[in-house]
Structures are given as C-alpha cells and as structure tokens.
Design an enzyme around this catalytic site. Structure first.
Site, mmCIF file in Angstrom:
data_model
loop_
_atom_site.group_PDB
_atom_site.id
_atom_site.type_symbol
_atom_site.label_atom_id
_atom_site.label_comp_id
_atom_site.label_asym_id
_atom_site.label_seq_id
_atom_site.Cartn_x
_atom_site.Cartn_y
_atom_site.Cartn_z
ATOM 1 N N LYS A 123 25.202 22.684 -27.970
ATOM 2 C CA LYS A 123 24.230 23.343 -28.845
ATOM 3 C C LYS A 123 24.484 24.848 -28.952
ATOM 4 C CE LYS A 123 20.846 21.822 -26.235
ATOM 5 N NZ LYS A 123 21.635 20.960 -25.320
ATOM 6 N N THR A 124 24.698 25.482 -27.800
ATOM 7 C CA THR A 124 24.899 26.926 -27.802
ATOM 8 C C THR A 124 26.256 27.297 -28.410
ATOM 9 O OG1 THR A 124 23.490 27.067 -25.864
ATOM 10 C CG2 THR A 124 24.848 28.993 -26.343
ATOM 11 N N HIS B 129 16.716 22.376 -20.861
ATOM 12 C CA HIS B 129 15.905 21.268 -21.359
ATOM 13 C C HIS B 129 14.407 21.609 -21.299
ATOM 14 C CE1 HIS B 129 14.505 17.249 -22.121
ATOM 15 N NE2 HIS B 129 13.972 17.140 -20.917
ATOM 16 N N ASP C 194 24.655 20.276 -22.398
ATOM 17 C CA ASP C 194 26.134 20.295 -22.410
ATOM 18 C C ASP C 194 26.779 19.587 -23.598
ATOM 19 O OD1 ASP C 194 26.538 21.919 -20.277
ATOM 20 O OD2 ASP C 194 26.875 20.322 -18.820
HETATM 21 P P1 GDP Z 1 24.563 23.039 -24.568
HETATM 22 O O1 GDP Z 1 24.063 22.808 -23.169
HETATM 23 O O2 GDP Z 1 24.221 21.881 -25.458
HETATM 24 O O3 GDP Z 1 24.151 24.351 -25.144
HETATM 25 O O4 GDP Z 1 26.178 23.014 -24.476
HETATM 26 P P2 GDP Z 1 27.215 24.242 -24.470
HETATM 27 O O5 GDP Z 1 27.332 24.827 -25.840
HETATM 28 O O6 GDP Z 1 26.881 25.151 -23.356
HETATM 29 O O7 GDP Z 1 28.565 23.459 -24.197
HETATM 30 C C1 GDP Z 1 28.766 22.731 -22.995
HETATM 31 C C2 GDP Z 1 30.239 22.626 -22.682
HETATM 32 O O8 GDP Z 1 30.917 21.887 -23.682
HETATM 33 C C3 GDP Z 1 30.924 23.995 -22.635
HETATM 34 O O9 GDP Z 1 31.843 23.991 -21.593
HETATM 35 C C4 GDP Z 1 31.624 24.074 -23.969
HETATM 36 O O10 GDP Z 1 32.775 24.881 -23.946
HETATM 37 C C5 GDP Z 1 31.981 22.624 -24.227
HETATM 38 N N1 GDP Z 1 32.080 22.321 -25.658
HETATM 39 C C6 GDP Z 1 31.210 22.656 -26.627
HETATM 40 N N2 GDP Z 1 31.631 22.219 -27.822
HETATM 41 C C7 GDP Z 1 32.796 21.613 -27.613
HETATM 42 C C8 GDP Z 1 33.738 20.955 -28.487
HETATM 43 O O11 GDP Z 1 33.558 20.870 -29.698
HETATM 44 N N3 GDP Z 1 34.842 20.436 -27.897
HETATM 45 C C9 GDP Z 1 35.072 20.517 -26.574
HETATM 46 N N4 GDP Z 1 36.180 19.964 -26.109
HETATM 47 N N5 GDP Z 1 34.217 21.110 -25.732
HETATM 48 C C10 GDP Z 1 33.102 21.661 -26.235
HETATM 49 MG MG MG Z 2 22.891 25.798 -24.363
#
Ligand code: GDP
Ligand code: MG
Length: 392
Positions: free
Chosen positions: A24-25, A84, A21
């Site tokens: 990354k994606t 993960h 979260d």
């Molecule tokens: P991952 O698990 O690392 O791949 O994370 P995701 O890309 O799925 O992002 C997790 C959550 O964080 C999602 O609800 C995104 O919309 C939010 N998110 C990602 N980048 C940002 C950002 O730069 N700002 C904010 N406010 N939210 C973000």
């Molecule tokens: Mg992801």
C-alpha cells in the site's frame, strides 16, 4: 497540497486499503513518482509516508499520511495508514471519509485476513466504489494473476461490492517506484481506471431534504425559527416537514426560508438556513433534532454498530467492557444515554479491540448507516463507532 493550475478542479478522497505488506505504501509513493513526471504531483517518498505523523481525531490517535496529487481529471487527497490498527480507527471514526478506495492485494499472497477486514469495514462505513490493484505482479506468472483476480472478484461480491464490474489492474508498485517504465504503465492504468470508475461526489439536491438543527430561536409575532446547514435535498417554502428526535415526531410546515437574512422560495444542500416553522413552540425544539421531508426518515432507538474501544494510552479505559454497558453516546450535535450490548458469543471487549455491538438509546433518534459517534465516560472519549444498521 494543491497544484495551482488545477485549483478549480473537482476533488475526491481516496485511500489504499489491504493486508499488511501487500504494498500500500509503496503504491502511494509510486503514484506520486509517476505523476510527478507530468507535473501533477510532488514526489512523496516511501519513508515520509510510512513515518506519518500522529493525528488526534475525536480523542483517538491515528497514524495516517495524507498525500495530495492530481490527474488530468481531478484532484485527490489520498490516505495511507502505516498499521492495521490505524486503518481500523481511521475507518471506524470516519476520520477520512473515503469516497473510494484502492484495494491492494499482493499477487504472491492473495487475499488475506486484513484484506477481508478492510473490505468489511469499507462496506460498513459506506465506501461505494473500490478498484483493485493486484500488486507484486513481477513475482508471479499470468496464471497466478488470473486466479488471484477471480478470487478477489468473488470476495468483493461476497462483501456487497460489484465484484464483476470493479476494475482490476495488475502491476508492480516497487518496480514503478524504481522507475521501470513497463511497470510505471500499470500505475498510470490504475489512475485511469480510478478517474473513470469512481464518480466525483456531488451535493445531493434531489433526495428528500434533511436539516440537522444546530440552533433555534423565536421571532415575536412570527414563530419558531430553526437554524442549520441543509445536509441533503432541496427545501421549498410551503413543504410539509417532520421534526424528529428525542422521542418526538412532530408535523410542521416550512413557512419561510431565510438565507443570509433574505427570504427565499427554496434552498439546497450545503446552504445555511433559518426555517420558520408553523405550529411549533420554541420549547418543543432541541439542538440535535432533524427537520426532514414528510415520511423520509425513521426514528429508532436500536441500532447495530461497529465500535472501537480506545486503549489506556489513547486516553481510553484500562478495564474491559462487559454487556449492558451504559454511557453517553455523542453524535453530530447531540448526546443521549445509551446501553451497549455485546454479541452473545462475546464476553467482553478489551481496550484496543473492535467489534460489532447492539446499541439502545434512551430516546428515539434518527441515525443512519455510516453515521459516526463516540462514547464518553465523564467527558472522556473511550470509544468511537459507526452505525451499520437501524433496527426496528
Ligand atoms: P504495506 O504494508 O501494504 O504498506 O506494504 P509496503 O508498501 O510497506 O510493502 C511491503 C514490502 O513489499 C516492501 O518490502 C516492499 O518493497 C515490497 N513490495 C511492494 N510492492 C512490491 C512489488 O510490486 N513487487 C515486489 N517484488 N515487492 C514489492
Ligand atoms: Mg504501509
């Protein structure tokens, strides 16, 4: 996916790592969005990355999206994993040999357990260079950003990376993905520092040579020829060499080098060669041995490794593994019996777990840090691992 105008460009394997979260994606999608504007990528949506197809690598199932894009400098193949567990498997099995990684850290969260775990694995599998993207900068003020930067630089140094010199970029993947020009700049800046900081891997022709042996045959009247692809260095006719593996350590001389049936004075990494050896009988050679420059490699039968046991649904064991577990270890072109010992404080490893173990091989072999292997029971892969240290 390649972009025609850039086909002759150099190439780098990269990937996003970091806590769940942290973005990354979102960042992966934002990179393609930003580059699409310059005609350097096809936009890949968040959903299509997150719904990455399952892939089978060495018997384990890994969910991973491979996204291609280019900068003005070079082409990239970018790996993003949905979960993960997929990162663990992807890195431990060496499925997508990353030349560099983007560590994503959410500014409102700071470093978290998976941030540390991915850094540790990155170090163990030999990822040399990491750039940091402090994401979600839209949610916090500058003082928090500075604190997170300090903290992450320290963490990087703790794990053996260059915490002082590694570039750190502040940004917002989500805002960039949504087309906010201010934050698109942060993604462009990230791509610029990746271009600058992470070197393109090149064929290593200067280190001592190393030839993993795929095959051997004898030429009547001349002697034994070993065949393989030079993994590293430059081999020269007349060079002193050692034939290592399966408890053997034999001195020899490179009497002749053949590439495409032509005799040559030398050959370099990446070339498929036949090497005529002096004073070696065919029966002394075995597939899986290594021919290398004199005193350049050590054989050992004890190693430390990071290992992952497949779950039953991945085709692995249903029962846990306890210490003094004896099975066949497969690596490169060879396999030998091995014993796996758990750390003193670990009683058992459950299928689906990963941990550090000691490995003892029945024969002394050359295995180097970062070398991947699998453990098989009756020809079924039950574990995948990577060597982290050679023990004396
Ligand atoms: P991952 O698990 O690392 O791949 O994370 P995701 O890309 O799925 O992002 C997790 C959550 O964080 C999602 O609800 C995104 O919309 C939010 N998110 C990602 N980048 C940002 C950002 O730069 N700002 C904010 N406010 N939210 C973000
Ligand atoms: Mg992801």
């Amino acid at each position: 996916r390649t972009f025609s105008a850039k086909e002759s460009q150099s190439h780098l394997n990269i990937g996003t790592i970091g806590h769940v979260d942290h973005g990354k994606t979102t960042l992966t999608a934002a990179i393609t969005k930003v580059l699409q504007k310059d005609g350097l990528a096809d936009f890949v949506s968040y959903d299509s990355i997150d719904r990455a197809p399952e892939e089978k690598a060495r018997g384990i199932t890994i969910n991973a999206a491979h996204v291609g894009y280019s900068t003005k400098k070079r082409h990239y193949a970018h790996t993003d994993c949905p979960g993960h567990a997929d990162y663990i498997k992807n890195m431990i099995s060496g499925a997508s040999q990353m030349d560099g990684a983007i560590l994503v850290v959410a500014a409102d969260d700071g470093q978290m357990p998976q941030t540390r775990e991915h850094l540790l694995l990155a170090k163990q599998v030999g990822v040399k260079n990491i750039v940091v993207f402090i994401n979600k900068a839209d949610l916090v003020d500058n003082e928090v950003l500075e604190l997170v930067e300090l903290e992450i630089r320290e963490l990087m140094s703790d794990f053996g990376f260059d915490g002082d010199k590694s570039p750190v970029v502040f940004g917002s993947a989500l805002k960039a993905l949504n087309g906010d020009e201010v934050w698109e700049k942060s993604v462009k800046q990230l791509l610029d520092v990746i271009d600058d900081y992470i070197p393109t891997p090149s064929r290593d022709v200067s280190s001592p040579f190393m030839l993993p042996i795929d095959n051997a045959f004898s030429v009547p009247g001349r002697g034994t020829v070993v065949v393989g692809t030079i993994g590293r260095g430059t081999m020269k006719k007349g060079a002193e060499a050692e034939l290592l593996g399966f408890n053997n350590k034999m001195k020899t001389i490179v009497n002749d080098i053949q590439v495409f049936k032509k005799s040559l004075p030398q050959a370099i990494a990446g070339e498929n060669v036949g090497i005529l050896l002096r004073g070696i009988k065919l029966k002394q050679v075995q597939r899986g041995m290594l021919l290398c420059a004199m005193n350049s490699q050590k054989v050992s039968n004890r190693f430390k490794a990071s290992i992952y046991f497949l779950t039953k649904s991945e085709g692995g064991r249903s029962k846990p593994v306890t210490t003094k577990y004896i099975q066949q270890l497969f690596s490169k072109t060879w396999n030998v019996s091995c014993r796996i010992d758990l750390d003193d404080n670990v009683n058992m490893i459950m299928p689906g777990d990963h941990c550090t173990v000691d490995i003892t091989l029945i024969w002394k072999m050359v295995m180097t840090s970062g070398q991947a292997f699998t453990i098989r029971e009756n020809n079924i892969t039950v574990a995948t691992g990577i060597i982290t240290e050679t023990l004396p």
